[in-house]
Design an enzyme around this catalytic site. Structure first.
Site, PDB file in Angstrom:
ATOM      1  N   CYS A 274       0.801  -1.232   0.000  1.00  0.00           N
ATOM      2  CA  CYS A 274       0.000   0.000   0.000  1.00  0.00           C
ATOM      3  C   CYS A 274       0.828   1.273   0.000  1.00  0.00           C
ATOM      4  O   CYS A 274       0.827   2.021  -0.965  1.00  0.00           O
ATOM      5  CB  CYS A 274      -0.926   0.000   1.216  1.00  0.00           C
ATOM      6  SG  CYS A 274      -2.213  -1.222   1.070  1.00  0.00           S
TER       7      CYS A 274
HETATM    8  N1  LIG Z   1      -2.722  -5.927   1.805  1.00  0.00           N
HETATM    9  C1  LIG Z   1      -3.118  -4.833   2.420  1.00  0.00           C
HETATM   10  O1  LIG Z   1      -2.705  -4.558   3.539  1.00  0.00           O
HETATM   11  C2  LIG Z   1      -4.118  -3.888   1.781  1.00  0.00           C
HETATM   12  C3  LIG Z   1      -4.752  -2.943   2.579  1.00  0.00           C
HETATM   13  C4  LIG Z   1      -5.677  -2.080   2.021  1.00  0.00           C
HETATM   14  C5  LIG Z   1      -5.936  -2.140   0.651  1.00  0.00           C
HETATM   15  N2  LIG Z   1      -5.285  -3.054  -0.123  1.00  0.00           N
HETATM   16  C6  LIG Z   1      -5.619  -3.090  -1.549  1.00  0.00           C
HETATM   17  O2  LIG Z   1      -6.471  -4.199  -1.780  1.00  0.00           O
HETATM   18  C7  LIG Z   1      -6.246  -4.757  -3.085  1.00  0.00           C
HETATM   19  C8  LIG Z   1      -5.930  -6.247  -2.947  1.00  0.00           C
HETATM   20  O3  LIG Z   1      -4.719  -6.401  -2.241  1.00  0.00           O
HETATM   21  P1  LIG Z   1      -4.316  -7.741  -1.502  1.00  0.00           P
HETATM   22  O4  LIG Z   1      -3.190  -7.364  -0.586  1.00  0.00           O
HETATM   23  O5  LIG Z   1      -5.510  -8.424  -0.952  1.00  0.00           O
HETATM   24  O6  LIG Z   1      -3.751  -8.590  -2.746  1.00  0.00           O
HETATM   25  P2  LIG Z   1      -3.375 -10.162  -2.775  1.00  0.00           P
HETATM   26  O7  LIG Z   1      -2.331 -10.304  -3.804  1.00  0.00           O
HETATM   27  O8  LIG Z   1      -3.136 -10.641  -1.382  1.00  0.00           O
HETATM   28  O9  LIG Z   1      -4.699 -10.884  -3.253  1.00  0.00           O
HETATM   29  C9  LIG Z   1      -5.254 -10.683  -4.495  1.00  0.00           C
HETATM   30  C10 LIG Z   1      -5.932 -11.979  -4.930  1.00  0.00           C
HETATM   31  O10 LIG Z   1      -6.624 -11.694  -6.144  1.00  0.00           O
HETATM   32  C11 LIG Z   1      -6.471 -12.802  -7.016  1.00  0.00           C
HETATM   33  N3  LIG Z   1      -6.717 -12.337  -8.384  1.00  0.00           N
HETATM   34  C12 LIG Z   1      -5.878 -11.671  -9.208  1.00  0.00           C
HETATM   35  N4  LIG Z   1      -6.516 -11.392 -10.357  1.00  0.00           N
HETATM   36  C13 LIG Z   1      -7.768 -11.877 -10.258  1.00  0.00           C
HETATM   37  C14 LIG Z   1      -8.895 -11.882 -11.132  1.00  0.00           C
HETATM   38  N5  LIG Z   1      -8.875 -11.303 -12.327  1.00  0.00           N
HETATM   39  N6  LIG Z   1     -10.012 -12.504 -10.694  1.00  0.00           N
HETATM   40  C15 LIG Z   1     -10.048 -13.085  -9.476  1.00  0.00           C
HETATM   41  N7  LIG Z   1      -9.023 -13.102  -8.611  1.00  0.00           N
HETATM   42  C16 LIG Z   1      -7.894 -12.489  -9.004  1.00  0.00           C
HETATM   43  C17 LIG Z   1      -5.076 -13.308  -6.746  1.00  0.00           C
HETATM   44  O11 LIG Z   1      -4.937 -14.667  -7.142  1.00  0.00           O
HETATM   45  C18 LIG Z   1      -4.976 -13.133  -5.204  1.00  0.00           C
HETATM   46  O12 LIG Z   1      -5.411 -14.282  -4.523  1.00  0.00           O
HETATM   47  C19 LIG Z   1      -5.114  -3.918  -3.668  1.00  0.00           C
HETATM   48  O13 LIG Z   1      -5.666  -2.905  -4.458  1.00  0.00           O
HETATM   49  C20 LIG Z   1      -4.451  -3.308  -2.470  1.00  0.00           C
HETATM   50  O14 LIG Z   1      -3.826  -2.089  -2.783  1.00  0.00           O
HETATM   51  C21 LIG Z   1      -4.398  -3.936   0.421  1.00  0.00           C
END
Ligand SMILES: NC(=O)c1ccc[n+]([C@@H]2O[C@H](COP(=O)([O-])OP(=O)(O)OC[C@H]3O[C@@H](n4cnc5c(N)ncnc54)[C@H](O)[C@@H]3O)[C@@H](O)[C@H]2O)c1
Length: 426
Positions: A274
């Site tokens: 992030c």
């Molecule tokens: N990790 C954090 O602390 C956090 C906090 C707030 C916001 N975010 C935001 O949340 C979003 C997700 O982040 P995350 O950390 O959960 O990512 P992540 O990589 O942990 O998880 C994403 C998941 O989405 C899946 N994926 C990818 N493309 C896909 C598709 N087309 N269809 C279905 N599934 C798909 C992947 O296989 C993975 O399991 C990002 O935009 C991030 O900036 C993350």
């Protein structure tokens, strides 16, 4: 009854079927919370490994235990699939896919576009779609809306579209998905009302804002605020180093001011999915409007230079003992990007290890949560944190301050310590 009232009623009675696209750090906790609130949840992910694991009751996210996954599976409230055609089933779909940066620090929208296309293929009347992924202001209206309306369905009447940024703080023992207030902005007022009603049973406090752009910007302001303030204290660490003053003493004393000061701590640089990334989404958007976001760029510059600063401190510590970095054995403690978590994404430890190796050091690492990792084809494995391991190192470098590491033993046995987190016993 209008589609809006129908969906709000389904949410109130917990009869709505929720879809969650992307079952990672954000999507899985959200799915579990929605299921705990009484909804049935269908998780969709492109990763067969993730889906198989979850359906077998195994969590791949540290904040969610196997027992939590098993409980919602057993109650029949959760299942996971890789079959995109099943996205026609849910009444509401939350999209939690990654939003990384490209090599040139431009937003990589490919995951949001792919998820939108998957939703579009089976979009039907009465569905609500909520984007959670952090992104630049305008994404929901400019990227998702035209794609979804190309089906002939009309937003606010046939289907509902909103943006609600995820605020999960991995490893936070107090604030989780349920008790962290959640901001919601709809394309139309009806979209916002529907999205709020859907999240109401699972989230204690909802904060409606007037547009999707406002909701998108809230998230970017929050993370830019952190990046800028961390940049400021990191610069203060460099200033204090030059003045021979203890930066942590200065910060602790400043933090006794009961108003007008908020404590941020210096460290080895930014990490995670992030804070190092999100501000660049805003900077990119503003570049397109001929405006340069100076605070974002400056904070990014200071924060990315911190690994160099700390590697220099290793050089100085070795120099004090008549040694050079070249040929030295350095033991890095902690490679995750922050304490008590197992996430290595964008971790400054990776830069630090690369810099040390470039200067000829032999680096080993210990991290209780990261057993091994591969970076640029380079495989590393965590070593046990033993007295012998610490004694064998010419310098020990604390990069991540995991609570369960034995710092007293490190202090007792290490020839030299460079502590980027101020955790060593005084
Ligand atoms: N990790 C954090 O602390 C956090 C906090 C707030 C916001 N975010 C935001 O949340 C979003 C997700 O982040 P995350 O950390 O959960 O990512 P992540 O990589 O942990 O998880 C994403 C998941 O989405 C899946 N994926 C990818 N493309 C896909 C598709 N087309 N269809 C279905 N599934 C798909 C992947 O296989 C993975 O399991 C990002 O935009 C991030 O900036 C993350």
């Amino acid at each position: 009854m209008s589609l809006e009232q129908d969906l709000i009623g389904k949410a109130e009675r917990r009869e709505a079927l929720f879809g969650v696209i992307g079952l990672g750090y954000v999507g899985l906790p959200l799915a579990v919370e929605l299921a705990n609130a009484g909804f049935r949840v269908l998780g969709y992910d492109v990763s067969q490994r993730v889906v198989d694991g979850l359906n077998a009751g195994r969590s791949h996210i540290k904040d969610i235990s196997d027992a939590q996954v098993q409980a919602v599976l057993k109650g029949g409230r959760f299942s996971a699939t890789t079959d995109a055609s099943r996205l026609a089933e849910p009444d509401a779909i939350s999209i939690c896919v990654p939003t990384p940066l490209s090599k040139f620090k431009d937003p990589d929208m490919s995951y949001i576009v792919a998820a939108t296309e998957a939703v579009k293929r089976s979009l039907r009347r009465g569905q609500a779609i909520i984007l959670e992924s952090t992104t630049y202001p305008g994404t929901t209206r400019e990227v998702m809306l035209p794609a979804l309306e190309a089906t002939g369905l009309k937003v606010g009447a046939d289907f509902f579209l909103a943006f609600s940024p995820e605020r999960v703080d991995p490893g936070n023992p107090v604030y989780g998905t349920r008790n962290t207030p959640k901001v919601v902005g709809g394309i139309t007022p009806a979209c916002a009302r529907v999205a709020c009603a859907l999240y109401q049973p699972a989230i204690e406090t909802l904060v409606p804002v007037s547009t999707t752009e406002a909701a998108e910007l809230v998230k970017l302001l929050e993370n830019t605020f952190r990046s800028v303030n961390i940049g400021l204290v990191n610069e203060m660490a460099i200033v204090c180093d030059k003045l021979g003053v203890d930066v942590w003493e200065v910060i602790e004393a400043a933090a006794t001011k009961p108003f007008g000061f908020m404590k941020f701590l210096p460290g080895p640089g930014l990490g995670g999915h992030c804070i190092p990334i999100d501000p660049h989404y805003l900077a990119w958007k503003m570049r397109g409007l001929n405006y340069k976001t100076r605070f974002i760029d400056l904070a990014g510059e200071v924060n990315t230079e911190m690994p160099v600063f700390w590697v220099r401190k290793v050089g100085e510590a070795l120099n004090d003992r008549g040694r050079s970095v070249k040929g030295a054995k350095v033991l890095v403690l902690g490679v995750a990007y922050k304490r008590n978590i197992d996430d290595l994404r964008e971790s400054p430890a990776l830069d630090i290890i690369r810099l040390l190796e470039q200067q000829g050091a032999t680096v080993r690492y210990h991290d209780p949560y990261v057993a091994s990792f591969e970076e640029n084809g380079h495989q590393m494995q965590s070593v046990a944190l033993t007295e012998a391991e610490v004694r064998a190192a010419d310098c020990v470098m604390v990069v991540t301050d995991h609570a369960i590491m034995d710092y007293a033993m490190v202090k007792r046995c290490a020839a030299a310590v460079v502590d980027t987190r101020h955790v060593m016993p005084r």
